[in-house]
Design a protein around this motif. Structure first.
Motif, short mmCIF file in Angstrom:
data_model
loop_
_atom_site.label_atom_id
_atom_site.label_comp_id
_atom_site.label_asym_id
_atom_site.label_seq_id
_atom_site.Cartn_x
_atom_site.Cartn_y
_atom_site.Cartn_z
N SER A 55 -52.24 101.53 65.66
CA SER A 55 -53.19 102.54 65.17
C SER A 55 -52.70 103.17 63.88
O SER A 55 -53.50 103.42 62.96
N THR A 56 -51.41 103.44 63.78
CA THR A 56 -50.83 104.03 62.57
C THR A 56 -51.00 103.10 61.37
O THR A 56 -51.36 103.54 60.27
N ASN A 66 -54.67 103.01 60.35
CA ASN A 66 -55.09 104.26 59.72
C ASN A 66 -54.78 104.30 58.22
O ASN A 66 -55.35 105.12 57.48
N LYS A 83 -59.73 107.45 60.47
CA LYS A 83 -59.26 107.56 61.85
C LYS A 83 -60.40 107.20 62.82
O LYS A 83 -60.18 106.54 63.85
N THR A 119 -60.70 103.44 62.94
CA THR A 119 -59.56 102.88 63.69
C THR A 119 -59.73 103.12 65.19
O THR A 119 -59.54 102.21 66.00
#
Length: 396
Positions: free
Chosen positions: A283-284, A287, A292, A295
């Motif tokens: 996820s990071t 992003n 966000k 994602t």
């Protein structure tokens, strides 16, 4: 005879035709159903008017006869369009991908150029004129129209039909040209909305709707063609430049492919991250490329909470497929209300490519969107309208 020619339709093609006819000393009367000329010009580009494209050629047009417009584009070039508007104080400024907009002017100024020149030449533009009947006479044409409840009859040796296509009925769009063509046994290539948003229904509808307002730069493709521009998620499906472009080539039942990261390789990015910091969550990493919200939505398909170092080969393959080969099967499109142009129209085999005169009906000309000539998004359709208007004027 009331004039050398009657032009039905005061859109881009009809107005250019009237102006160019004026330069050549020909008297025309333009009949426009709406209350003012250039209605579609006025709303184009959000009122800013993307009036041509520096790269316009036959390659950016869809037609059953792709060679048809080459003659018109030789007779009236992009440079001719740019020079014409510069002469009247409208300098072009490129936005993206060759799209030219008036630098410090807008769509109203574009229409004003034509109405002013028409006034100078004594060319009449009669608005709120609803044409009801066209009679073909041995010596020309008799056109009957209604205005303020009264019927007015005009005659001219030559007739131009430049009434556009079916998109945006609230702006006065009608099937006038198509009806006339059918009545006189001219072949029609099947019509459909083009440059139009696509709808998503069924099990995927909610997923797309939750992303409404999110924009992502993509490569959108099908088996025929691809476009790289933004897509826009909406509460009913997909819009944005890349979607509008592909819509002209999409047919109901087909799937389109979204490459959500066209200029990077997702597998290579994962490898690189694994080497530098394997603890980074998927996820990071995502992003860094997307909002966000987008994602998070991808979490329906991907293991977002997993560190990149812990991803299995199957998961990496899934990520690669999802990011670079996201499949969408639209249910349909938003129709003529939201379409910018019409695909299909009067078969170009019925028309001389050199003069735009109808082969079966002498002294009758068709131009602009009513013909089977559909350009890409980005000023191409205006270039065709100006070119066809010029070519017709030369032959009146």
């Amino acid at each position: 005879m009331n004039a050398d020619a009657i032009i039905i339709g005061a859109g881009a093609c009809g107005l250019m035709c009237a102006v160019q006819a004026g330069y050549l000393g020909k008297k025309v009367i333009v009949l426009e159903k709406n209350e003012k000329p250039g209605s579609k010009i006025l709303i184009s580009g959000g009122g800013r008017c993307n009036y041509t494209n520096q790269f316009a050629s036959a390659e950016q047009f869809i037609s059953a006869n792709p060679h048809f417009i080459k003659s018109a584009f030789t007779q009236w070039t992009v440079d001719d369009t740019i020079g014409f508007f510069e002469t009247y104080g409208i300098a072009g400024k490129e936005k993206t991908l060759g799209q030219l907009f008036p630098d410090d002017k807008n769509a109203k100024d574009v229409v004003q150029v034509f109405t002013s020149i028409c006034e100078d030449f004594g060319q009449e533009i009669r608005c709120s004129a609803d044409v009801k009947d066209i009679e073909i006479l041995p010596e020309g044409f008799k056109v009957s129209y209604e205005k303020n409840g009264k019927t007015v009859v005009l005659t001219a040796e030559k007739l131009v039909i430049a009434t556009g296509g079916l998109p945006i009925p609230k702006m006065g769009a009608t099937d006038f040209a198509l009806r006339f063509a059918r009545k006189h046994d001219l072949k029609i290539i099947e019509t459909a909305p083009a440059l139009v948003p696509l709808t998503i229904t069924g099990k995927d509808e909610e997923w797309f709707a939750q992303l409404s307002g999110n924009s992502v730069f993509c490569e959108v493709s099908n088996d025929e063609i691809s476009f790289e521009e933004n897509i826009l998620f909406t509460h009913w499906g997909l819009s944005g430049p890349a979607i509008l472009q592909i819509s002209s080539f999409w047919r109901r039942g087909e799937t389109i492919n979204l490459n959500l990261l066209p200029h990077q390789n997702m597998v290579a990015l994962l490898d690189e991250e694994r080497k530098t910091n394997g603890k980074t969550l998927l996820s990071t990493l995502l992003n860094r490329m997307y909002t966000k919200k987008f994602t998070d939505a991808l979490g329906k398909f991907l293991p977002l909470s997993k560190p990149v170092a812990a991803l299995t080969k199957a998961e990496i393959d899934l990520i690669e497929q999802t990011i670079h080969h996201f499949k969408v099967k639209p249910a349909g499109d938003k129709g003529y209300d939201k379409a910018e142009v019409m695909r299909g129209g009067i078969d170009t085999n019925e028309i001389s490519s050199k003069t735009l005169e109808c082969k079966k009906i002498p002294n009758l000309f068709f131009g602009g969107e009513c013909l089977d000539v559909t350009g890409w998004l980005g000023g191409y359709n205006f270039q065709w309208a100006w070119a066809s208007g010029f070519v017709i004027a030369k032959n009146l």
